[in-house]
Design an enzyme around this catalytic site. Sequence first.
Site, PDB file in Angstrom:
ATOM      1  N   GLU A  68       1.336   4.329   7.349  1.00  0.00           N
ATOM      2  CA  GLU A  68       0.297   3.835   6.453  1.00  0.00           C
ATOM      3  C   GLU A  68      -0.306   5.001   5.650  1.00  0.00           C
ATOM      4  O   GLU A  68      -0.193   6.164   6.060  1.00  0.00           O
ATOM      5  CB  GLU A  68      -0.813   3.172   7.285  1.00  0.00           C
ATOM      6  CG  GLU A  68      -0.347   1.972   8.101  1.00  0.00           C
ATOM      7  CD  GLU A  68      -0.197   0.686   7.278  1.00  0.00           C
ATOM      8  OE1 GLU A  68       0.288   0.746   6.131  1.00  0.00           O
ATOM      9  OE2 GLU A  68      -0.536  -0.372   7.805  1.00  0.00           O
ATOM     10  N   HIS A  98       3.355   1.900   2.153  1.00  0.00           N
ATOM     11  CA  HIS A  98       3.851   2.353   3.453  1.00  0.00           C
ATOM     12  C   HIS A  98       5.371   2.238   3.543  1.00  0.00           C
ATOM     13  O   HIS A  98       5.985   1.414   2.877  1.00  0.00           O
ATOM     14  CB  HIS A  98       3.140   1.651   4.624  1.00  0.00           C
ATOM     15  CG  HIS A  98       3.513   0.226   4.856  1.00  0.00           C
ATOM     16  ND1 HIS A  98       2.693  -0.652   5.532  1.00  0.00           N
ATOM     17  CD2 HIS A  98       4.613  -0.503   4.535  1.00  0.00           C
ATOM     18  CE1 HIS A  98       3.271  -1.826   5.616  1.00  0.00           C
ATOM     19  NE2 HIS A  98       4.438  -1.773   5.022  1.00  0.00           N
ATOM     20  N   ASN A 144       0.826  -1.212   0.000  1.00  0.00           N
ATOM     21  CA  ASN A 144       0.000   0.000   0.000  1.00  0.00           C
ATOM     22  C   ASN A 144       0.865   1.268   0.000  1.00  0.00           C
ATOM     23  O   ASN A 144       0.357   2.364   0.185  1.00  0.00           O
ATOM     24  CB  ASN A 144      -0.955   0.003   1.204  1.00  0.00           C
ATOM     25  CG  ASN A 144      -0.216  -0.024   2.537  1.00  0.00           C
ATOM     26  OD1 ASN A 144       1.013   0.068   2.575  1.00  0.00           O
ATOM     27  ND2 ASN A 144      -0.959  -0.125   3.631  1.00  0.00           N
TER      28      ASN A 144
END
Length: 235
Positions: A143, A138, A136
């Site tokens: 995050e 990160h 994602n």
Amino acid sequence: MKIITTKNYYDMSRKAANIISAQIILYPNSVLGLATGSTPIGIYTQLVKWYDKGDLDFSDVSTVNLDEYCGLPPSDSQSYRYFMQKNLFQFVNIKAEHIHIPYGNAPDIEKECSRYDHLIENLGGIDLQLLGIGHNGHIGFNEPNIAFEKMTHCIELNQSTREANSKYFGALDQVPQKAITVGIRLIMQARKILLVVNGKDKKAILEQALFGPVTPEVPASILQMHPNLTVVVCD
Ligand code: PGA
């Protein structure tokens, strides 16, 4: 930004380990920012080999890890403290007092986060930061978010991150919900950043991170702004 494309995981690991090795040889008292996950294991294996050959000395090196799960004591086999011991620290002559990892089991997590920020500042910042990237986008456990979080903080892990890491825990419900991670500020203040990326499944997010818009929705995209970023990548 420098992108080094490598043939396979072994080649990626050796090339990245060479960069870390050069840092330690040139600056024996370096502060290394270290990462966990499956990607850097081959790098640590290679560094241990060179240490065994007498090519590397960790006695003046300090390390600061990026992150740690909340609620796990250092003795827990899933903690990142344990991971680092198992994959690197037990094999080299780094001094115990030079090893720094957030304490995930701290009674006061906010205090622990601020202790960690101060500790890294007092060390003079990070000379070389090793990073992986999550699916994602990160970095550390920063995050995707509506804003970049600057300071070390406690984060609620995304479902996708917990799913990706459940392979180590056996079951999703065993994966901690929260983690402590250094923030974007300390990562970006590192004098050099070494981003290692392994696998076809990371290609799309790497493309977005390096060439897409800089946005907290893809935390790694901030790395485009870093003046000394090296990316070592393999398919
Ligand atoms: P991985 O994790 O090396 O296990 O793919 C990287 C990350 O999530 O930062």
